[in-house]
Design an enzyme around this catalytic site. Sequence first.
Site, PDB file in Angstrom:
ATOM      1  CG  ASN A 148      -0.342  -0.216   2.498  1.00 31.44           C
ATOM      2  OD1 ASN A 148       0.835  -0.591   2.578  1.00 31.44           O
ATOM      3  ND2 ASN A 148      -1.082   0.027   3.550  1.00 31.44           N
ATOM      4  CD  GLU A 187       4.765  -0.842  12.676  1.00 28.51           C
ATOM      5  OE1 GLU A 187       3.554  -0.866  12.989  1.00 28.51           O
ATOM      6  OE2 GLU A 187       5.604  -0.194  13.307  1.00 28.51           O
ATOM      7  CB  CYS A 208      -2.152  -1.066   8.540  1.00 28.49           C
ATOM      8  SG  CYS A 208      -1.026   0.305   8.730  1.00 28.49           S
ATOM      9  CD  GLU A 210       7.839   0.657  10.597  1.00 30.03           C
ATOM     10  OE1 GLU A 210       6.735   0.869  10.062  1.00 30.03           O
ATOM     11  OE2 GLU A 210       8.832   0.219   9.987  1.00 30.03           O
TER      12      GLU A 210
HETATM   13  P1  NDP Z   1       1.157  -9.757   3.331  1.00 32.31           P
HETATM   14  O1  NDP Z   1       1.207 -10.101   4.761  1.00 32.31           O
HETATM   15  O2  NDP Z   1       0.509 -10.672   2.391  1.00 32.31           O
HETATM   16  O3  NDP Z   1       2.643  -9.513   2.783  1.00 32.31           O
HETATM   17  C1  NDP Z   1       3.542  -8.624   3.392  1.00 32.31           C
HETATM   18  C2  NDP Z   1       4.934  -8.880   2.850  1.00 32.31           C
HETATM   19  O4  NDP Z   1       5.449 -10.098   3.399  1.00 32.31           O
HETATM   20  C3  NDP Z   1       4.979  -9.053   1.338  1.00 32.31           C
HETATM   21  O5  NDP Z   1       6.167  -8.476   0.843  1.00 32.31           O
HETATM   22  C4  NDP Z   1       4.985 -10.562   1.199  1.00 32.31           C
HETATM   23  O6  NDP Z   1       5.490 -10.991  -0.030  1.00 32.31           O
HETATM   24  C5  NDP Z   1       5.880 -10.957   2.356  1.00 32.31           C
HETATM   25  N1  NDP Z   1       5.752 -12.338   2.800  1.00 32.31           N
HETATM   26  C6  NDP Z   1       4.702 -13.184   2.650  1.00 32.31           C
HETATM   27  N2  NDP Z   1       4.961 -14.385   3.246  1.00 32.31           N
HETATM   28  C7  NDP Z   1       6.213 -14.289   3.786  1.00 32.31           C
HETATM   29  C8  NDP Z   1       7.045 -15.183   4.532  1.00 32.31           C
HETATM   30  N3  NDP Z   1       6.653 -16.402   4.866  1.00 32.31           N
HETATM   31  N4  NDP Z   1       8.260 -14.747   4.925  1.00 32.31           N
HETATM   32  C9  NDP Z   1       8.678 -13.490   4.624  1.00 32.31           C
HETATM   33  N5  NDP Z   1       7.935 -12.605   3.914  1.00 32.31           N
HETATM   34  C10 NDP Z   1       6.710 -12.995   3.503  1.00 32.31           C
HETATM   35  O7  NDP Z   1       0.506  -8.311   3.322  1.00 32.31           O
HETATM   36  P2  NDP Z   1       0.044  -7.455   2.069  1.00 32.31           P
HETATM   37  O8  NDP Z   1       1.203  -7.119   1.194  1.00 32.31           O
HETATM   38  O9  NDP Z   1      -1.145  -8.118   1.476  1.00 32.31           O
HETATM   39  O10 NDP Z   1      -0.367  -6.090   2.806  1.00 32.31           O
HETATM   40  C11 NDP Z   1      -1.584  -5.926   3.413  1.00 32.31           C
HETATM   41  C12 NDP Z   1      -1.489  -6.142   4.900  1.00 32.31           C
HETATM   42  O11 NDP Z   1      -0.467  -5.345   5.463  1.00 32.31           O
HETATM   43  C13 NDP Z   1      -2.756  -5.747   5.591  1.00 32.31           C
HETATM   44  O12 NDP Z   1      -3.199  -6.800   6.415  1.00 32.31           O
HETATM   45  C14 NDP Z   1      -2.382  -4.561   6.459  1.00 32.31           C
HETATM   46  O13 NDP Z   1      -3.065  -4.479   7.646  1.00 32.31           O
HETATM   47  C15 NDP Z   1      -0.930  -4.719   6.652  1.00 32.31           C
HETATM   48  N6  NDP Z   1      -0.304  -3.423   6.780  1.00 32.31           N
HETATM   49  C16 NDP Z   1       0.153  -3.021   8.012  1.00 32.31           C
HETATM   50  C17 NDP Z   1       0.706  -1.784   8.190  1.00 32.31           C
HETATM   51  C18 NDP Z   1       1.232  -1.359   9.523  1.00 32.31           C
HETATM   52  O14 NDP Z   1       2.067  -0.476   9.571  1.00 32.31           O
HETATM   53  N7  NDP Z   1       0.806  -1.937  10.622  1.00 32.31           N
HETATM   54  C19 NDP Z   1       0.844  -0.858   7.079  1.00 32.31           C
HETATM   55  C20 NDP Z   1       0.372  -1.374   5.835  1.00 32.31           C
HETATM   56  C21 NDP Z   1      -0.177  -2.620   5.702  1.00 32.31           C
HETATM   57  P3  NDP Z   1       4.517 -11.068  -1.315  1.00 32.31           P
HETATM   58  O15 NDP Z   1       3.251 -10.381  -0.986  1.00 32.31           O
HETATM   59  O16 NDP Z   1       5.307 -10.357  -2.342  1.00 32.31           O
HETATM   60  O17 NDP Z   1       4.320 -12.522  -1.568  1.00 32.31           O
END
Ligand code: NDP
Length: 482
Positions: free
Chosen positions: A155, A252, A286, A460
């Site tokens: 995002n 996060e 998020c 953060e």
């Molecule tokens: P995901 O949890 O699907 O993915 C986050 C990242 O982790 C991606 O780069 C993903 O790779 C990677 N990833 C997935 N599986 C693994 C693993 N086993 N080991 C290491 N890395 C892994 O989240 P989204 O990208 O779909 O983002 C949306 C989510 O993020 C929402 O639930 C939201 O709440 C949260 N979010 C939280 C924020 C905060 O600051 N608290 C801010 C913004 C979003 P890939 O997707 O490329 O496969």
Amino acid sequence: MSYDPQPVASHYINGEYIEDTAGDEIPVVYPYTGEVIATVRSATPAIVERALAAAAAAQEDWAAMTGRARGRILTRAAQIIRARNRELSELETLDTGKPLSETLVADASSGADALEYFGGMAGTLAGQHVSLDGGDWAYTVRSALGVTVGIGAWNYPTQIACWKGAPSLACGNTMVFKPSEMTPLCALKVAEILTEAGAPPGVFNVVQGLGPVGAALVEDDRVAKVSLTGSVPTGRRVYEAAARGLKHVTMELGGKSPIIVFADADLDAAVEGAMLGNFYSSGQICSNGTRVFVEARVREAFLEKMTAAVQGLVPGDPMDEATTFGPMVSARQREIVEGYVAKGRDEGARLVCGGGRGAGAGFWMEPTIFAGVTDGMTIAREEIFGPVMAVLDFETEDEAVARANATPFGLAAGVYTRDLARGHRVVGRLKAGSCWINAYNLTPVEVPFGGVKASGVGRENGHAAIEAWSEVKTVYVSGGAA
Ligand code: NDP
């Protein structure tokens, strides 16, 4: 668009773009048109190794520089980002589909804020002196952790790379960053700009790929810390893997945050906050306040103003600065959101507006408001990560606080009231990492950001980030007294 978004190569390692054609292709889709605008390749094990080796080789020399010298580089990077804000904002818009009216003010500029803030702080990192019995004394040194890994969600790709990279580098760490495979372009620019600003090769590296690439980074023995922005299920997996290696973490994660609107609130301000906390970035934030608790006697007045405000949103070409509402990031994310809208209807919530896809080739989802939502409904319990707001009624302060806290999440919370004593009393009882009184979703780099309960671990930004990206070494010195 003034340039081709196709990067020179997929990865950025040791100060240069690197390709490995053995990696699987990842198409980069522009969410407004659904067209493929660039292609990158997933990192092979050889690329992951190269990035980690580069980060490891660069780390000692980087940490040996004075904080002020590191800070100067970060500050210069911030200046370059600001000078190129338009180009970087256009790239962010292509990567995510968020309208330029947002990206011009909230993405590259927020990344620059982090580089500037932590660049300024780098020269202030210091330890303590402690006098002890018998003329002995001790001092502490704030040390870098070593090689760190950042993993981003889709995002806010520029902001996430900078919110992790800036404090990590300020503290003398090096980083390998993996963006979400859905938005791989922006972090490469951050890496390129850091090099241009004077960061030595290997200090900030970017590798592309899906979850398994992230997992390979997290599991490597050279890595001392992992910072993830992502969903709760991914957070659990990454936290578990990091724990096996006893690595430091910042998580996060997601949320289902409450906004409580009391009857005495400035309803226009509350509507503005709820708009920001539900429909900015098409709801893909998020910390969004997606459970809006409104004191029953002002519910209809609030809904009327809210509906008018939603009608004022301007969906359209994200590159047109008049556009204020963009598509969702992907067809998949829209499907997830549509599933929740269907559940909201099936479980008896009242659809006030939206619910459909809207027009256009891209991944459009209308801004949607449900009223009459009760705590047990799926749309009140699960994170939707789209433009869907749930309005719930309440009668008393105690009831609102108890219901707001009745969630496994705890990322954020907001309170709207003209009674400031009540505002402070209520946020004092809310279990959330970031709270706002008469405001919502403002996250300047100067203040810590992060969640409690399932929403995350660690913080953060702010001074808290320094604690998260460094550790303390204690040196005990004998005073030599007989
Ligand atoms: P995901 O949890 O699907 O993915 C986050 C990242 O982790 C991606 O780069 C993903 O790779 C990677 N990833 C997935 N599986 C693994 C693993 N086993 N080991 C290491 N890395 C892994 O989240 P989204 O990208 O779909 O983002 C949306 C989510 O993020 C929402 O639930 C939201 O709440 C949260 N979010 C939280 C924020 C905060 O600051 N608290 C801010 C913004 C979003 P890939 O997707 O490329 O496969």
